[in-house]
Design a protein around this motif. Structure first.
Motif, PDB file in Angstrom:
ATOM      1  N   PHE A 133       3.577  -4.196   2.243  1.00 48.61           N
ATOM      2  CA  PHE A 133       4.364  -4.607   1.011  1.00 48.61           C
ATOM      3  C   PHE A 133       5.973  -4.320   1.414  1.00 48.61           C
ATOM      4  CE2 PHE A 133       0.689  -2.366  -0.837  1.00 48.61           C
ATOM      5  CZ  PHE A 133       0.316  -3.420  -1.774  1.00 48.61           C
ATOM      6  N   PRO A 134       6.445  -5.535   1.942  1.00 50.16           N
ATOM      7  CA  PRO A 134       7.796  -5.482   2.148  1.00 50.16           C
ATOM      8  C   PRO A 134       8.781  -5.153   1.195  1.00 50.16           C
ATOM      9  CG  PRO A 134       6.713  -7.687   3.206  1.00 50.16           C
ATOM     10  CD  PRO A 134       5.779  -6.887   2.214  1.00 50.16           C
ATOM     11  N   GLY A 135       9.676  -4.720   1.608  1.00 53.29           N
ATOM     12  CA  GLY A 135      10.908  -4.103   0.615  1.00 53.29           C
ATOM     13  C   GLY A 135      11.257  -5.009  -0.481  1.00 53.29           C
ATOM     14  N   ASN A 136      11.679  -6.462   0.180  1.00 49.25           N
ATOM     15  CA  ASN A 136      12.203  -7.019  -0.711  1.00 49.25           C
ATOM     16  C   ASN A 136      11.337  -7.960  -1.675  1.00 49.25           C
ATOM     17  OD1 ASN A 136      10.590  -8.431   1.208  1.00 49.25           O
ATOM     18  ND2 ASN A 136      12.270 -10.051   1.557  1.00 49.25           N
ATOM     19  N   LEU A 137       9.860  -7.638  -1.557  1.00 52.51           N
ATOM     20  CA  LEU A 137       8.922  -7.939  -2.394  1.00 52.51           C
ATOM     21  C   LEU A 137       8.466  -7.245  -3.291  1.00 52.51           C
ATOM     22  CD1 LEU A 137       6.654 -10.253  -0.122  1.00 52.51           C
ATOM     23  CD2 LEU A 137       8.484 -11.111  -1.358  1.00 52.51           C
ATOM     24  N   MET A 138       8.535  -5.857  -3.160  1.00 55.24           N
ATOM     25  CA  MET A 138       8.158  -4.938  -4.002  1.00 55.24           C
ATOM     26  C   MET A 138       8.493  -4.709  -5.429  1.00 55.24           C
ATOM     27  SD  MET A 138       7.081  -1.363  -1.654  1.00 55.24           S
ATOM     28  CE  MET A 138       8.717  -0.976  -1.158  1.00 55.24           C
ATOM     29  N   TRP A 193      10.858  19.121  -4.509  1.00 53.89           N
ATOM     30  CA  TRP A 193       9.974  18.099  -4.592  1.00 53.89           C
ATOM     31  C   TRP A 193      10.511  16.469  -4.679  1.00 53.89           C
ATOM     32  CZ3 TRP A 193      11.667  15.164  -8.782  1.00 53.89           C
ATOM     33  CH2 TRP A 193      11.964  15.809  -9.957  1.00 53.89           C
ATOM     34  N   THR A 194       9.797  15.828  -4.122  1.00 48.38           N
ATOM     35  CA  THR A 194       9.904  14.356  -4.352  1.00 48.38           C
ATOM     36  C   THR A 194       9.166  13.422  -5.112  1.00 48.38           C
ATOM     37  OG1 THR A 194      11.217  14.353  -2.096  1.00 48.38           O
ATOM     38  CG2 THR A 194      10.598  12.185  -2.994  1.00 48.38           C
ATOM     39  N   THR A 195       9.250  12.606  -5.955  1.00 49.65           N
ATOM     40  CA  THR A 195       8.567  11.834  -6.816  1.00 49.65           C
ATOM     41  C   THR A 195       8.820  10.483  -6.900  1.00 49.65           C
ATOM     42  OG1 THR A 195       7.390  12.076  -8.811  1.00 49.65           O
ATOM     43  CG2 THR A 195       9.728  12.271  -8.995  1.00 49.65           C
ATOM     44  N   PHE A 196       7.592   9.685  -6.933  1.00 47.36           N
ATOM     45  CA  PHE A 196       7.734   8.095  -6.848  1.00 47.36           C
ATOM     46  C   PHE A 196       6.871   7.953  -8.071  1.00 47.36           C
ATOM     47  CE2 PHE A 196       8.312   9.486  -2.494  1.00 47.36           C
ATOM     48  CZ  PHE A 196       9.301   8.271  -2.176  1.00 47.36           C
ATOM     49  N   LEU A 197       7.215   6.921  -8.841  1.00 43.51           N
ATOM     50  CA  LEU A 197       6.528   6.532 -10.328  1.00 43.51           C
ATOM     51  C   LEU A 197       6.388   4.975 -10.351  1.00 43.51           C
ATOM     52  CD1 LEU A 197       8.692   6.653 -13.156  1.00 43.51           C
ATOM     53  CD2 LEU A 197       9.639   7.894 -11.381  1.00 43.51           C
ATOM     54  N   LEU A 247      -1.094   1.771  -7.448  1.00 44.41           N
ATOM     55  CA  LEU A 247      -2.237   2.778  -6.588  1.00 44.41           C
ATOM     56  C   LEU A 247      -2.087   2.194  -5.220  1.00 44.41           C
ATOM     57  CD1 LEU A 247      -4.972   2.729  -9.080  1.00 44.41           C
ATOM     58  CD2 LEU A 247      -3.920   4.852  -8.116  1.00 44.41           C
ATOM     59  N   LYS A 248      -2.239   0.820  -4.957  1.00 43.14           N
ATOM     60  CA  LYS A 248      -2.427   0.318  -3.577  1.00 43.14           C
ATOM     61  C   LYS A 248      -0.966   0.508  -2.909  1.00 43.14           C
ATOM     62  CE  LYS A 248      -3.793  -3.625  -4.830  1.00 43.14           C
ATOM     63  NZ  LYS A 248      -4.411  -5.193  -4.960  1.00 43.14           N
ATOM     64  N   LEU A 249       0.072   0.208  -3.489  1.00 45.93           N
ATOM     65  CA  LEU A 249       1.542   0.391  -3.183  1.00 45.93           C
ATOM     66  C   LEU A 249       1.703   1.867  -2.532  1.00 45.93           C
ATOM     67  CD1 LEU A 249       4.739  -1.172  -4.593  1.00 45.93           C
ATOM     68  CD2 LEU A 249       4.534   1.429  -3.623  1.00 45.93           C
ATOM     69  N   ALA A 309      -0.380   4.365  -2.134  1.00 46.23           N
ATOM     70  CA  ALA A 309      -1.289   4.622  -0.930  1.00 46.23           C
ATOM     71  C   ALA A 309      -0.940   4.331   0.221  1.00 46.23           C
ATOM     72  CB  ALA A 309      -2.826   4.187  -1.311  1.00 46.23           C
ATOM     73  N   ASP A 310      -0.355   2.869   0.257  1.00 43.16           N
ATOM     74  CA  ASP A 310       0.156   2.530   1.634  1.00 43.16           C
ATOM     75  C   ASP A 310       1.371   3.152   2.069  1.00 43.16           C
ATOM     76  OD1 ASP A 310      -0.266   0.307   3.478  1.00 43.16           O
ATOM     77  OD2 ASP A 310       1.346  -0.621   2.837  1.00 43.16           O
ATOM     78  N   ARG A 311       2.317   3.571   1.108  1.00 39.73           N
ATOM     79  CA  ARG A 311       3.558   3.671   1.769  1.00 39.73           C
ATOM     80  C   ARG A 311       3.409   5.141   1.827  1.00 39.73           C
ATOM     81  NH1 ARG A 311       8.547   3.131  -2.700  1.00 39.73           N
ATOM     82  NH2 ARG A 311       7.436   4.213  -4.614  1.00 39.73           N
ATOM     83  N   MET A 312       2.339   6.171   1.690  1.00 41.28           N
ATOM     84  CA  MET A 312       2.032   7.453   2.148  1.00 41.28           C
ATOM     85  C   MET A 312       2.019   7.569   3.547  1.00 41.28           C
ATOM     86  SD  MET A 312      -0.752  10.233   0.884  1.00 41.28           S
ATOM     87  CE  MET A 312      -0.061  10.430  -0.775  1.00 41.28           C
ATOM     88  N   THR A 313       1.688   6.249   4.192  1.00 41.25           N
ATOM     89  CA  THR A 313       1.420   6.439   5.524  1.00 41.25           C
ATOM     90  C   THR A 313       2.212   5.433   6.291  1.00 41.25           C
ATOM     91  OG1 THR A 313      -0.638   4.930   5.287  1.00 41.25           O
ATOM     92  CG2 THR A 313      -1.055   7.259   5.055  1.00 41.25           C
ATOM     93  N   ALA A 314       2.485   4.284   5.663  1.00 41.05           N
ATOM     94  CA  ALA A 314       2.877   2.942   6.480  1.00 41.05           C
ATOM     95  C   ALA A 314       4.227   2.583   6.412  1.00 41.05           C
ATOM     96  CB  ALA A 314       1.941   2.092   6.360  1.00 41.05           C
ATOM     97  N   SER A 315       5.176   3.394   5.714  1.00 42.95           N
ATOM     98  CA  SER A 315       6.604   3.011   5.871  1.00 42.95           C
ATOM     99  C   SER A 315       6.918   2.652   7.021  1.00 42.95           C
ATOM    100  CB  SER A 315       7.328   4.267   5.072  1.00 42.95           C
ATOM    101  OG  SER A 315       6.969   4.181   3.594  1.00 42.95           O
ATOM    102  N   LEU A 316       7.975   1.702   7.025  1.00 46.05           N
ATOM    103  CA  LEU A 316       8.284   1.256   8.604  1.00 46.05           C
ATOM    104  C   LEU A 316       9.509   1.919   9.114  1.00 46.05           C
ATOM    105  CD1 LEU A 316       8.044  -2.452   7.878  1.00 46.05           C
ATOM    106  CD2 LEU A 316       6.559  -1.035   9.198  1.00 46.05           C
ATOM    107  N   PHE A 317      10.450   2.210   8.265  1.00 46.70           N
ATOM    108  CA  PHE A 317      11.646   3.015   8.807  1.00 46.70           C
ATOM    109  C   PHE A 317      12.421   2.280  10.015  1.00 46.70           C
ATOM    110  CE2 PHE A 317       9.692   6.547   6.552  1.00 46.70           C
ATOM    111  CZ  PHE A 317      10.760   7.292   6.243  1.00 46.70           C
ATOM    112  N   ASP A 318      12.504   1.172   9.552  1.00 53.05           N
ATOM    113  CA  ASP A 318      13.162   0.126  10.458  1.00 53.05           C
ATOM    114  C   ASP A 318      14.663   0.518  10.928  1.00 53.05           C
ATOM    115  OD1 ASP A 318      15.124  -2.593  10.682  1.00 53.05           O
ATOM    116  OD2 ASP A 318      13.343  -2.957  11.732  1.00 53.05           O
TER     117      ASP A 318
END
Length: 438
Positions: free
Chosen positions: A59-64, A83-87, A99-101, A103-112
């Protein structure tokens, strides 16, 4: 009815069906905030939140943002003390993207690294923008004076010195440490079938392995042994006063009578950052300060936190008055409450206002999701369910006891923001008085 389930990897799931509209609100809460930071990395949690919007390989940032908006949804995130929350709130049939987004950024954020460098500029600019606001500058100094040991010492945005030096490796380590399922709560409210939704959540989230959380060593703040007075000078023409008193953690039994005291003195504080406010013109301090033209405005701030925090009363001083007069009138009202419990009818009005503000802020599907996750951060969702019942149980004697216990001048942090123009005028008066004595 709320369904609460713990997945095998430690993720807590709260589901509540609400079929009033064809929408679903999906939140993922992490038990990490500025409370978990130490000198050298203050502000890192807020920065990590920002980086979570820069995307993953899937999920590239410019597309989310475009993807969610195109489907009629809205999304956001917030970092706080604890706390931190995302909604995401979306049409019910489109919620699978959220849900997919998450779950993915819980483990796969890039931090370029390039994105980290770019975001450093953004966050430093945000920090400097806050510094142009007198009340931010005053509140930051009051909070720092209130916590010399506990990590509530610093603002969520962090200190400039740390924002200039935090590296990509620091951010990524913080992310991999705390953004793990056994440190998270997933909340969903809206138009869905609980068992079907739970099955989909298991499918997406349960394959994520639990993390090794660090030992949390809370450093309790020592007892305050005398009033602390802070003076901040800066641009502007308005004088502000902030009086901060100790307040218990939200899970403490005293929190509910403290909530009623807040409503009675200044009008109820809104714990829900998405809800509106109500008028505080019937509050004691409004009548004693604003109606008497000692202050332009008065408002209180009681916050629901994991550890004991502060209750603040903030005054905007009337241009034809002085902070000493306003403070004296404020203390007189507090003393009156300490000497005598409030009349039953006044207490009933204060409780009614607090209940109304709570109701206004918990009507929508998104707000109900907020409350369920928010309460889990410092207690459990039952705290939200029992909120109105606990308010109704407060007695006049409870409110008097809270005033006597917590609102003592010896336990106060008093902050005064003086505009440079006013300071120069005061100095000129002192010089004139000294010359008259010669």
């Amino acid at each position: 009815m709320v369904t609460k389930v713990n997945l095998t990897n430690g993720l807590t799931v709260l589901l509540k069906e609400i079929h009033t509209a064809p929408i679903i609100s999906h939140w993922v809460w992490y038990r990490v905030g500025s409370r978990d930071e130490v000198a050298g990395i203050t502000g890192i949690t807020h920065w990590v939140e920002h980086m979570q919007f820069k995307g993953t390989s899937r999920f590239p940032g410019n597309l989310m943002d475009r993807s969610i908006s195109r489907l009629g949804g809205a999304w956001n995130a917030f970092t706080y003390l604890d706390w931190t929350t995302f909604l995401e709130t979306m049409p019910a049939e489109k919620i699978d993207l959220a849900l997919k987004l998450e779950a993915d950024r819980m483990t796969a954020s890039l931090f370029d690294p390039a994105e980290v460098a770019s975001e450093r500029t953004v966050i430093i600019s945000e920090r400097q923008g806050h510094e142009n606001e007198p009340l931010f500058r005053l509140s930051e100094e009051v909070q720092a004076a209130g916590f010399r040991v506990h990590s509530y010492h610093h603002e969520v945005i962090g200190d400039l010195a740390d924002l200039q030096t935090i590296q990509r490796e620091d951010l990524y380590h913080h992310y991999r440490t705390y953004y793990v399922p056994n440190n998270a709560v997933l909340v969903m409210t809206g138009d869905f079938n609980t068992q079907q939704m739970l099955s989909r959540i298991r499918e997406l989230y349960e394959p994520i392995g639990e993390g090794s959380l660090p030992v949390r060593r809370t450093r309790p703040e020592p007892d305050q042994t005398g009033e602390r007075v802070i003076t901040v000078e800066g641009p502007g023409e308005t004088t502000y006063v902030q009086a901060a008193y100790r307040a218990p953690q939200a899970s403490h039994p005293d929190f509910f009578p403290y909530t009623v005291l807040d409503s009675l003195l200044t009008g109820p504080s809104n714990l829900n950052m998405f809800g509106g406010g109500i008028s505080n013109k019937t509050s004691r301090l409004y009548r004693a300060l604003v109606d008497q033209e000692l202050a332009v405005s008065v408002f209180g701030g009681l916050q629901a936190t994991l550890d004991p925090f502060l209750y603040t009363i903030t005054l905007t001083i009337h241009p034809n008055s002085a902070e000493e007069k306003a403070l004296a009138a404020m203390q007189q009202e507090i003393q009156r409450l300490q000497d005598d419990p409030p009349p039953s009818d006044e207490l009933a009005r204060a409780v009614k206002q607090a209940r109304a503000l709570f109701a206004y802020g918990s009507e929508s599907i998104s707000n109900q999701a907020f409350w369920l996750g928010f309460a889990e951060m410092f207690s459990s969702y039952e705290w939200f369910d029992n909120y109105l019942e606990n308010l109704a149980a407060v007695t006049p004697q409870d409110v008097q006891r809270i005033a006597q216990t917590y609102l003592r001048p010896q336990k106060r942090i008093l902050g005064i923001y003086k505009p440079v123009q006013r300071v120069e005028q005061d100095m000129a008066v002192i010089r004139d008085e000294e010359e008259a004595l010669v």
